[in-house]
Scaffold this motif. Structure first.
Motif, mmCIF file in Angstrom:
data_model
loop_
_atom_site.group_PDB
_atom_site.id
_atom_site.type_symbol
_atom_site.label_atom_id
_atom_site.label_comp_id
_atom_site.label_asym_id
_atom_site.label_seq_id
_atom_site.Cartn_x
_atom_site.Cartn_y
_atom_site.Cartn_z
ATOM 1 N N GLU A 103 0.818 -1.106 -0.125
ATOM 2 C CA GLU A 103 -0.007 0.101 -0.024
ATOM 3 C C GLU A 103 0.899 1.203 0.074
ATOM 4 N N THR A 104 1.987 1.133 0.695
ATOM 5 C CA THR A 104 2.944 2.420 0.940
ATOM 6 C C THR A 104 3.420 2.601 -0.687
ATOM 7 N N SER A 107 1.115 4.230 -2.959
ATOM 8 C CA SER A 107 0.994 5.440 -2.551
ATOM 9 C C SER A 107 1.888 6.429 -3.294
ATOM 10 N N THR A 146 2.819 0.813 11.866
ATOM 11 C CA THR A 146 4.207 0.992 11.509
ATOM 12 C C THR A 146 5.003 -0.321 11.627
ATOM 13 N N ALA A 176 8.142 1.467 6.993
ATOM 14 C CA ALA A 176 6.745 1.913 6.492
ATOM 15 C C ALA A 176 5.858 2.294 7.394
ATOM 16 N N ARG A 178 1.668 2.906 7.833
ATOM 17 C CA ARG A 178 0.290 2.748 7.070
ATOM 18 C C ARG A 178 -0.195 4.132 6.428
ATOM 19 N N VAL A 179 -0.464 3.980 5.248
ATOM 20 C CA VAL A 179 -0.797 5.314 4.434
ATOM 21 C C VAL A 179 -1.755 6.266 5.113
ATOM 22 N N GLN A 182 -0.020 8.430 7.912
ATOM 23 C CA GLN A 182 1.262 9.049 7.485
ATOM 24 C C GLN A 182 1.007 10.483 8.017
#
Length: 250
Positions: A103-104, A107, A146, A176, A178-179, A182
């Motif tokens: 997902e990261t 994005s 995270t 990373a 999670r979007v 962030q």
């Protein structure tokens, strides 16, 4: 909120000791909506920076918890506390880890276009990482928010000639957030946990690389206390090396 306002909210108690060793709980107080404006430029974990930001006390196990406080946008006069609980990943976490990493990557591709950061990971690759180091997870109300990987094995993209010579370095990869989370300061909390884990390993510091591009996280690492120590191109990917060396005082 500016620095003066933050200082009034977070007095500096001299009794706090950020250099205690194993089995600790630490609390980072954050105004998450304005963290970049007033966080010490050398990060959360340097000597002096911890005073007033990190509180340490003994707990009966080795799980580290980091609590962040932020002002609730719907009720600005009230404060609520959120707790990230950090621990090592297990095989049962692998599907969620893969989902967060991919997902990261997606994005970043949406924001910056196709690049080296667009690479997707597989469960097999994540499982290999579990065998070669420690994959640290930060959970918020049970959900993985995270993640990052620490290992003594040098990644292919690292050229040790650029780093401060130390006997026991650790290498940080696959970080990373999670979007949806962030920009809320959780990445800094994850790095705080990583530094604490590295000290207890024991290691002499942490090394990493970041893309030398708009999609890279170099500025984030710099603001978190890491020092830029080299720039290279590895297989067409421009990279900046960063390190955090423990000097016995932090």
């Amino acid at each position: 909120m500016r620095g003066t306002a933050a200082a009034s909210l977070f007095p500096k108690p001299g009794a706090w000791n950020p250099r205690d060793q194993a089995n600790q709980i630490y609390t980072v107080f954050l105004e998450l909506d304005a963290i970049a404006e007033w966080l010490p430029p050398h990060g959360l974990t340097g000597q002096g920076a911890c005073d007033g930001w990190l509180r340490w006390r003994r707990v009966p196990d080795d799980v580290h918890r980091v609590a962040g406080e932020r002002r609730d946008g719907n009720t600005p006069e009230e404060w609520r506390e959120h707790v990230l609980t950090f621990g090592d990943a297990s095989e049962s976490d692998v599907p969620t880890i893969v989902a967060v990493l991919n997902e990261t990557a997606a994005s970043l591709t949406d924001r910056f276009g196709e690049g080296h950061w667009s690479t997707m990971v597989t469960e097999r690759g994540v499982l290999r990482g579990l065998d070669r180091g420690r994959l640290r997870l930060g959970r918020w109300e049970g959900e993985i928010e995270t993640l990052l990987h620490l290992a003594p094995r040098k990644p292919w993209a690292i050229d040790v000639a650029w780093f401060t010579p130390v006997r026991r370095p650790l290498y940080l990869t696959s970080m990373a957030v999670r979007v949806a989370r962030q920009g809320q300061g959780l990445g800094r909390l994850a790095l705080t946990d990583a530094l604490n884990v590295a000290r207890e390993w024991p290691a002499d510091g942490i090394r990493l690389d970041a893309y030398d591009a708009a999609a890279g996280a170099g500025e984030f690492y710099r603001r978190s206390g890491f020092r830029a120590c080299g720039r290279v191109v590895y297989r067409t990917a421009p990279l900046t090396y960063y390190e955090y060396v423990f000097n016995g005082q932090d």
